[in-house]
Structures are given as C-alpha cells and as structure tokens.
Design an enzyme around this catalytic site. Structure first.
Site, PDB file in Angstrom:
ATOM      1  N   CYS A  10       3.307  -2.714   4.042  1.00  0.00           N
ATOM      2  CA  CYS A  10       2.377  -1.628   4.376  1.00  0.00           C
ATOM      3  C   CYS A  10       3.085  -0.804   5.451  1.00  0.00           C
ATOM      4  CB  CYS A  10       1.004  -2.153   4.803  1.00  0.00           C
ATOM      5  SG  CYS A  10       0.970  -3.116   6.328  1.00  0.00           S
ATOM      6  N   GLY A  11       2.353   0.014   6.184  1.00  0.00           N
ATOM      7  CA  GLY A  11       3.030   0.842   7.178  1.00  0.00           C
ATOM      8  C   GLY A  11       3.707   0.014   8.251  1.00  0.00           C
ATOM      9  N   THR A  12       2.987  -0.952   8.777  1.00  0.00           N
ATOM     10  CA  THR A  12       3.518  -1.808   9.844  1.00  0.00           C
ATOM     11  C   THR A  12       3.920  -3.201   9.366  1.00  0.00           C
ATOM     12  OG1 THR A  12       1.305  -2.631  10.299  1.00  0.00           O
ATOM     13  CG2 THR A  12       2.029  -0.708  11.569  1.00  0.00           C
ATOM     14  N   GLY A  13       3.386  -3.620   8.240  1.00  0.00           N
ATOM     15  CA  GLY A  13       3.503  -5.007   7.787  1.00  0.00           C
ATOM     16  C   GLY A  13       2.364  -5.873   8.303  1.00  0.00           C
ATOM     17  N   ILE A  14       1.618  -5.357   9.262  1.00  0.00           N
ATOM     18  CA  ILE A  14       0.610  -6.187   9.931  1.00  0.00           C
ATOM     19  C   ILE A  14      -0.658  -6.339   9.091  1.00  0.00           C
ATOM     20  CG2 ILE A  14      -0.869  -6.382  11.963  1.00  0.00           C
ATOM     21  CD1 ILE A  14       1.380  -4.919  13.536  1.00  0.00           C
ATOM     22  N   HIS A  19      10.698 -23.068  10.657  1.00  0.00           N
ATOM     23  CA  HIS A  19       9.583 -23.715  11.361  1.00  0.00           C
ATOM     24  C   HIS A  19       8.239 -23.537  10.663  1.00  0.00           C
ATOM     25  CE1 HIS A  19      11.692 -23.868  15.582  1.00  0.00           C
ATOM     26  NE2 HIS A  19      12.415 -24.405  14.618  1.00  0.00           N
ATOM     27  N   ASP A  66       0.875  -1.179   0.000  1.00  0.00           N
ATOM     28  CA  ASP A  66       0.000   0.000   0.000  1.00  0.00           C
ATOM     29  C   ASP A  66       0.914   1.232   0.000  1.00  0.00           C
ATOM     30  OD1 ASP A  66       0.877   0.440   2.603  1.00  0.00           O
ATOM     31  OD2 ASP A  66      -1.126   0.412   3.509  1.00  0.00           O
ATOM     32  N   HIS A  67       0.334   2.400   0.234  1.00  0.00           N
ATOM     33  CA  HIS A  67       1.105   3.644   0.228  1.00  0.00           C
ATOM     34  C   HIS A  67       2.148   3.667   1.348  1.00  0.00           C
ATOM     35  CE1 HIS A  67      -2.491   3.968   2.669  1.00  0.00           C
ATOM     36  NE2 HIS A  67      -1.910   4.896   3.392  1.00  0.00           N
ATOM     37  N   HIS A  76       7.688 -30.104  12.092  1.00  0.00           N
ATOM     38  CA  HIS A  76       6.918 -28.945  11.626  1.00  0.00           C
ATOM     39  C   HIS A  76       6.014 -29.284  10.445  1.00  0.00           C
ATOM     40  CE1 HIS A  76       9.404 -26.673  14.317  1.00  0.00           C
ATOM     41  NE2 HIS A  76      10.477 -27.136  13.712  1.00  0.00           N
TER      42      HIS A  76
HETATM   43  C1  RB5 Z   1      -2.110   2.926   6.301  1.00  0.00           C
HETATM   44  O1  RB5 Z   1      -2.160   4.188   6.858  1.00  0.00           O
HETATM   45  C2  RB5 Z   1      -1.733   1.873   7.328  1.00  0.00           C
HETATM   46  O2  RB5 Z   1      -2.808   1.628   8.166  1.00  0.00           O
HETATM   47  C3  RB5 Z   1      -1.279   0.627   6.643  1.00  0.00           C
HETATM   48  O3  RB5 Z   1      -0.174   0.915   5.839  1.00  0.00           O
HETATM   49  C4  RB5 Z   1      -0.837  -0.514   7.518  1.00  0.00           C
HETATM   50  O4  RB5 Z   1       0.109  -0.101   8.452  1.00  0.00           O
HETATM   51  C5  RB5 Z   1      -1.895  -1.330   8.113  1.00  0.00           C
HETATM   52  O5  RB5 Z   1      -1.650  -2.350   8.785  1.00  0.00           O
END
Ligand code: RB5
Length: 143
Positions: free
Chosen positions: A65-69, A98, A8-9, A133
C-alpha cells in the site's frame, strides 16, 4: 515458490514491478489485484492475500500500500499470518529469522523497486531460527 501479491492503489506500481521481477526469477505468482491506480480500500486486498497464504494456496505473500502499514494491519488480522513491514535489510532478515514472517508488506510511496527486491531476496533467503522463537511464534498463532 508460489507467492501471492496484492496491493491498493498506493502500492500498485510497485506490485507490478515486483511481480515482473519475481516471475522472471521463476516464482509462480498469484496476483489478487488491484489492477490500476484507481482508489480502492487496502483492507480488502490485505485480507484476500492473507487468506490465500493461511489456506495454503501460496507459501508466501507480499502486500503493498502507500506505507505498507495499513495493508500489514489487515493481513495480520487473519489467523496464522505473521506479516512484517519491510523497511530495512536487517529488520527484514530478523522478520524471517525471529518472527517467521510468512508475509511481507512494502510501502509503494516510500520504498523503490531496487530496495523492495533486495528486501524480498533477504526475506526469502533467510531461514527461521526456531529454537527460543518457536514458543513466541506459537503464541502469535494462538491469538
Ligand atoms: C491510501 O491513500 C493509503 O492510505 C494507503 O495506501 C496506505 O498507505 C495505508 O496504510
């Protein structure tokens, strides 16, 4: 190796840096976007990259993404995908050894290019241990 990338951005800049480095290493790269820092929805890109891997069009996928999460959650909704968030060298090694992770998710707002490339190197270089595993990853793939 054929590797698909998507972001994403929030992960766009890191994706671009990683793409250049992996291409220079000789990997074949498919880039599913996004193509700028304009705001987009990470589930679209996580799903697209995960379906690319699940269908066998690429051996591995890396999403940003911003966090990868958020984008890892999206990727893991696709059957056959085991996507690990990269945050530490040893965790990345274990994600291969694993969890047999076939995708990696990296947070562009938390991980710099140097760390991201090292995580990717470790992930690609570490073989799956199999053995005890095997049944566990099979259970994941049955979900
Ligand atoms: C976008 O602002 C942000 O929420 C996205 O990049 C990501 O971190 C979500 O998990």
């Amino acid at each position: 190796m054929k590797i698909v990338l998507a972001s994403d951005h929030g992960g766009y800049q890191l994706k671009e840096s990683v793409k250049a480095a992996l291409a220079a290493q000789g990997h074949e790269i498919a880039d599913l976007g996004t193509d700028s820092e304009a705001s987009v929805d990470y589930p679209i890109y996580g799903k697209a990259a995960a379906e690319y891997v699940a269908s066998g069009k690429a051996e591995r996928g890396i999403v940003f993404c911003g966090t990868g999460i958020g984008i890892s959650i999206a990727a893991n909704k696709v059957h056959g995908i085991r996507c690990a968030v990269a945050m530490d060298d040893e965790c990345v090694r274990l994600a291969s050894a694993h969890n047999h992770a076939n995708m990696l998710a990296i947070g562009g707002r938390f991980v710099d290019v140097e760390d991201a490339l090292r995580y990717i190197d470790i992930w690609l270089a570490t073989p799956w241990d199999g053995g005890r595993h095997d049944n566990r990853t099979a259970m994941l793939d049955d979900m």
